[in-house]
Motif scaffolding. Structure first.
Motif, PDB file in Angstrom:
ATOM      1  N   ILE A   1       1.143  -0.962   0.041  1.00  0.00           N
ATOM      2  CA  ILE A   1       0.009   0.118   0.065  1.00  0.00           C
ATOM      3  C   ILE A   1       1.256   1.694  -0.015  1.00  0.00           C
ATOM      4  O   ILE A   1       0.752   2.517  -0.447  1.00  0.00           O
ATOM      5  CB  ILE A   1      -0.624  -0.233   1.362  1.00  0.00           C
ATOM      6  CG1 ILE A   1      -2.787   0.496   0.924  1.00  0.00           C
ATOM      7  CG2 ILE A   1      -0.251   0.535   2.489  1.00  0.00           C
ATOM      8  CD1 ILE A   1      -3.590   0.489  -0.071  1.00  0.00           C
ATOM      9  N   THR A   2       1.954   0.811   1.064  1.00  0.00           N
ATOM     10  CA  THR A   2       3.047   2.291   0.536  1.00  0.00           C
ATOM     11  C   THR A   2       3.924   2.833  -0.677  1.00  0.00           C
ATOM     12  O   THR A   2       3.637   3.907  -1.308  1.00  0.00           O
ATOM     13  CB  THR A   2       4.275   1.493   1.713  1.00  0.00           C
ATOM     14  OG1 THR A   2       4.402   1.979   2.788  1.00  0.00           O
ATOM     15  CG2 THR A   2       5.277   2.905   1.561  1.00  0.00           C
TER      16      THR A   2
ATOM     17  N   TRP B   1       1.193   4.489  -2.821  1.00  0.00           N
ATOM     18  CA  TRP B   1       1.072   5.691  -2.015  1.00  0.00           C
ATOM     19  C   TRP B   1       1.850   6.160  -3.424  1.00  0.00           C
ATOM     20  O   TRP B   1       1.916   7.347  -4.457  1.00  0.00           O
ATOM     21  CB  TRP B   1       0.890   5.837  -1.285  1.00  0.00           C
ATOM     22  CG  TRP B   1       0.167   7.783  -0.547  1.00  0.00           C
ATOM     23  CD1 TRP B   1       1.797   8.238  -0.020  1.00  0.00           C
ATOM     24  CD2 TRP B   1      -0.711   8.148  -0.327  1.00  0.00           C
ATOM     25  NE1 TRP B   1       1.444   9.429  -0.669  1.00  0.00           N
ATOM     26  CE2 TRP B   1      -0.417   9.242  -0.180  1.00  0.00           C
ATOM     27  CE3 TRP B   1      -1.960   8.352  -0.906  1.00  0.00           C
ATOM     28  CZ2 TRP B   1      -1.160  10.346  -0.126  1.00  0.00           C
ATOM     29  CZ3 TRP B   1      -2.881   8.756  -0.274  1.00  0.00           C
ATOM     30  CH2 TRP B   1      -2.489   9.783  -0.147  1.00  0.00           C
TER      31      TRP B   1
ATOM     32  N   LEU C   1      -6.074   2.386  -5.209  1.00  0.00           N
ATOM     33  CA  LEU C   1      -6.019   1.985  -3.736  1.00  0.00           C
ATOM     34  C   LEU C   1      -6.429   0.847  -2.888  1.00  0.00           C
ATOM     35  O   LEU C   1      -6.600   0.053  -1.835  1.00  0.00           O
ATOM     36  CB  LEU C   1      -5.848   2.917  -2.202  1.00  0.00           C
ATOM     37  CG  LEU C   1      -4.818   3.977  -3.032  1.00  0.00           C
ATOM     38  CD1 LEU C   1      -5.014   5.343  -1.865  1.00  0.00           C
ATOM     39  CD2 LEU C   1      -3.082   3.963  -2.613  1.00  0.00           C
TER      40      LEU C   1
ATOM     41  N   CYS D   1      -6.384  -2.328   0.720  1.00  0.00           N
ATOM     42  CA  CYS D   1      -6.318  -2.227   1.564  1.00  0.00           C
ATOM     43  C   CYS D   1      -7.941  -3.537   2.631  1.00  0.00           C
ATOM     44  O   CYS D   1      -8.727  -2.763   2.707  1.00  0.00           O
ATOM     45  CB  CYS D   1      -7.745  -0.646   1.832  1.00  0.00           C
ATOM     46  SG  CYS D   1      -6.893   0.293   1.140  1.00  0.00           S
TER      47      CYS D   1
ATOM     48  N   LEU E   1      -0.987   2.509   5.310  1.00  0.00           N
ATOM     49  CA  LEU E   1      -2.268   3.697   4.699  1.00  0.00           C
ATOM     50  C   LEU E   1      -1.877   4.749   5.331  1.00  0.00           C
ATOM     51  O   LEU E   1      -1.402   6.061   4.444  1.00  0.00           O
ATOM     52  CB  LEU E   1      -3.452   3.392   3.434  1.00  0.00           C
ATOM     53  CG  LEU E   1      -3.993   4.540   3.287  1.00  0.00           C
ATOM     54  CD1 LEU E   1      -2.490   4.389   1.663  1.00  0.00           C
ATOM     55  CD2 LEU E   1      -4.937   4.242   2.349  1.00  0.00           C
TER      56      LEU E   1
ATOM     57  N   CYS F   1     -11.064   3.298   1.574  1.00  0.00           N
ATOM     58  CA  CYS F   1     -10.068   2.926   1.321  1.00  0.00           C
ATOM     59  C   CYS F   1      -9.334   3.335   3.127  1.00  0.00           C
ATOM     60  O   CYS F   1      -8.703   1.318   3.504  1.00  0.00           O
ATOM     61  CB  CYS F   1      -8.588   3.849   1.147  1.00  0.00           C
ATOM     62  SG  CYS F   1      -9.259   4.077  -0.402  1.00  0.00           S
TER      63      CYS F   1
END
Length: 423
Positions: free
Chosen positions: A300-301, A304, A335, A339, A348, A378
């Motif tokens: 998820i990082t 982003w 995203l 999640c 996140l 999310c």
């Protein structure tokens, strides 16, 4: 006529007659054995186990023997106990072995004992610095190439010695490339020798030091030391954990994750620049993750970072907040499919927190960004509340906690109302 015959023949005094090539080669072939015998004479007088005396004798011998010319022969003698011929067998099986060599270390091999031998090498190379290059570029790579020639105990001694030589900076990890040859990879010889080398190295230095040594030596792929049908990250992880070297397994996993992260960020950025739809970006990311899994909190990082890397934040100060909300709204659908679970959602939020902290232009937009992510499914209210109470990162913590108080209070009230309705 008789006077001409009796006349003295012309003299060649002072003229150097060039020897025939064959004769030179034949003589040169036997020179290492002469060097060996002379070196043995120096070492024979030393009492067994007196390592300081051995080091002193070798240093003395260097003043009369041509160590540089016969460096390969020198290290053959000091490591395996005799001269080797191409292929790894001893040049003269009948000839006595060296009075001093690593192969004469205690059995079963002990690291503290092998250290005594390496200290001799250390003193010798400190005195004759020119010996380090042939040791690391010629002798060690050649000897490691022949490890299959020796029994398990001899292999262990050589591996321990190699690990200590690397740990003390007397050789480069580039020599380990010799172990990736086909005849060593099969039957697990290469990976077992590598494991002993790592264990010896890590007894002296940190995993960070070993990682640096491998990088400088050009050793990029540890799976290359495994048989072809077992070149898998999971196999590698299990092997080193089983061998009591979890730090190697963890370092490798972290290294692989870093490569996957780079790939994901690139995939997202490339798709973003092509103005692909969120659905297409999700498909592209899933294709990468399916082949090379990555923990969702780390994934998820990456997503982003990849999405935000294409945003131009050079807008006017009063427009930055609106720009941030538009971009997050636009790419929240990328995203959302990833999640899954509180841990990923908190990861996140923390990613957004650190991102806003590092770019102060958008710090004010942080609470609104969380609202958008919440409205787009999310992140959940529970994730936001947990983050606010105890899950936040230290970067700008006080500022972000304070700026989200109103949002958190609203979410808590919503929770309370929901609980009342349930009753």
């Amino acid at each position: 006529m008789s006077q001409q015959q009796s006349a003295a023949k012309p003299s060649l005094q002072g003229v150097r007659i060039k020897a025939r090539k064959g004769a030179v080669k034949a003589h040169a072939k036997h020179e290492p054995t002469v060097f060996r015998d002379q070196l043995y004479k120096h070492l024979e007088a030393v009492p067994q186990g007196d390592f300081d005396a051995v080091a002193n004798k070798l240093v003395q011998a260097g003043s009369t023997l041509e160590f540089l010319k016969y460096s390969d022969a020198l290290f053959d003698i000091l490591i395996v106990g005799g001269l080797l011929q191409p292929g790894g067998s001893y040049l003269d099986e009948e000839h006595a072995t060296s009075p001093f060599s690593i192969f004469q270390a205690k059995e079963p091999p002990e690291l503290d004992d092998i250290k005594n031998y390496i200290e001799v090498f250390n003193k010798l190379i400190r005195r004759y610095k020119y010996l380090q290059k042939p040791l690391e570029t010629t002798s060690l790579p050649t000897l490691l190439q022949y490890v299959n020639r020796w029994d398990a105990i001899q292999r262990e001694k050589l591996a321990m010695a190699t690990g200590l030589l690397l740990a003390q900076g007397l050789a480069s990890a580039a020599c380990l490339q010799s172990l990736t040859k086909d005849h060593l990879i099969k039957n697990d010889i290469a990976v077992n020798v590598l494991t002993v080398i790592f264990r010896a190295y890590l007894a002296e230095q940190s995993m960070e030091s070993l990682a640096g040594a491998l990088k400088r030596g050009g050793v990029k792929d540890l799976t290359a030391f495994f048989p072809v049908n077992r070149r898998d990250d999971k196999v590698l992880d299990e092997h080193f954990r089983k061998e009591g070297l979890p730090q190697v397994a963890e370092w490798w996993t972290k290294k692989q994750h870093a490569l996957i992260k780079e790939e994901i960020v690139k995939v997202v950025r490339d798709n973003y620049e092509r103005d692909e739809s969120p659905a297409n970006i999700v498909t592209a990311v899933k294709a990468v993750v399916e082949e090379r899994p990555l923990p969702e909190a780390e994934l998820i990082t990456c997503l982003w970072q990849g999405l935000m890397s294409g945003v131009d934040w050079s807008a006017r100060a009063d427009q930055i907040e609106g720009l941030a909300l538009r971009e997050v709204t636009k790419y929240a659908p990328v995203l959302e499919p990833f999640c899954n679970g509180a841990k990923t959602e908190v990861a996140l939020i923390n990613t957004v927190q650190v991102y806003c902290y590092e770019d102060t232009r958008i710090m004010k937009a942080f609470p609104q960004i969380l609202r958008v992510l919440y409205s787009k499914d999310c992140i959940t209210d529970q994730a936001i509340i947990y983050w606010h109470q105890k899950g936040s990162k230290p970067q700008g913590r006080q500022h972000f906690i304070k700026s989200t108080e109103t949002l958190v209070k609203f979410l808590q009230e919503q929770d309370d109302e929901s609980d009342d309705d349930d009753e």
